[in-house]
Design an enzyme around this catalytic site. Structure first.
Site, PDB file in Angstrom:
ATOM      1  CG  ASP A 246      -7.860   5.155   4.665  1.00 53.06           C
ATOM      2  OD1 ASP A 246      -8.138   6.353   4.447  1.00 53.06           O
ATOM      3  OD2 ASP A 246      -8.643   4.223   4.443  1.00 53.06           O
ATOM      4  CB  ILE A 247      -5.802   9.202   1.626  1.00 53.36           C
ATOM      5  CG1 ILE A 247      -5.280  10.599   1.347  1.00 53.36           C
ATOM      6  CG2 ILE A 247      -7.276   9.070   1.341  1.00 53.36           C
ATOM      7  CD1 ILE A 247      -5.309  10.969  -0.133  1.00 53.36           C
TER       8      ILE A 247
ATOM      9  CG  HIS B  64     -10.350  -1.122  -0.148  1.00 50.59           C
ATOM     10  ND1 HIS B  64     -11.241  -1.080  -1.214  1.00 50.59           N
ATOM     11  CD2 HIS B  64     -10.834  -0.254   0.763  1.00 50.59           C
ATOM     12  CE1 HIS B  64     -12.203  -0.217  -0.946  1.00 50.59           C
ATOM     13  NE2 HIS B  64     -11.983   0.299   0.255  1.00 50.59           N
ATOM     14  CG  LEU B  65      -8.238  -6.114   5.602  1.00 57.85           C
ATOM     15  CD1 LEU B  65      -9.608  -6.545   6.109  1.00 57.85           C
ATOM     16  CD2 LEU B  65      -7.184  -7.176   5.875  1.00 57.85           C
ATOM     17  CG  HIS B  66     -11.017  -0.156   5.606  1.00 56.51           C
ATOM     18  ND1 HIS B  66     -10.590   1.143   5.441  1.00 56.51           N
ATOM     19  CD2 HIS B  66     -11.902  -0.393   4.605  1.00 56.51           C
ATOM     20  CE1 HIS B  66     -11.197   1.675   4.397  1.00 56.51           C
ATOM     21  NE2 HIS B  66     -11.999   0.760   3.864  1.00 56.51           N
TER      22      HIS B  66
END
Length: 166
Positions: free
Chosen positions: A55-56, A124-126
């Site tokens: 993740d950015i 999207h899965l965190h």
């Protein structure tokens, strides 16, 4: 980070695919561009089904995003047929954590932002670990039992309750 340091994720050696002509590519989607290697983002895993990258704006020491390699809309667009995809995304998240010496899976948060609270409309899965080390803001963004963040179990339960034609 030196390659001898503990916790480094190794990037798979994959050849660049030209997804611009493939079905399942949205040229306006940042995650489609990342998967297609147009952004210079390090891919930690990439196969025909799913891709993983950092993740950015990490909310925890380990914060990864697992996305379908082909464009799939947000959680609301999913059907019961997507349950195996979601389960495979979780499996990959666990594999990436294990490669980074995260062994306490009881201190991990897996989940999705629920529309309209998702910034990118590509599923999207965190994957966040350790959850006990989430930053103050991240505790709000990735809050359990909130209107804006759903756990994998909550999503799968919802998808399994849908009829096949939904």
């Amino acid at each position: 980070m030196a390659s001898s340091e503990v916790g480094e994720v190794t990037q798979l050696d994959i050849s660049k695919r030209n997804m611009a002509t493939d079905e399942g590519y949205d040229k306006k989607c940042i995650f489609c561009k990342i998967v297609n290697k147009e952004m210079g983002t390090e891919l930690l895993h990439c196969d025909e089904e799913i891709t993983c990258f950092r993740d950015i704006k990490p909310g925890a020491p380990h914060h990864y995003l697992i996305v379908p390699t082909k464009h799939v809309g947000n959680c609301k667009s999913l059907t019961k047929a997507h349950v195996p995809l979601v389960q495979r995304m979780v499996e990959l998240g666990k594999e990436i954590l294990e490669k980074n010496n995260v062994t306490d899976l009881s201190d991990v948060r897996f989940g999705f932002h629920w529309p309209p609270f998702c910034s990118v409309s590509h599923l999207h899965l965190h994957v966040l670990a350790p959850a006990s080390q989430l930053t103050f803001i991240s505790r709000l963004f990735y809050r359990l039992n909130s209107y804006w963040f759903v756990t994998v179990d909550q999503l799968i339960e919802l998808l399994n309750s849908k009829s096949e034609t939904d």
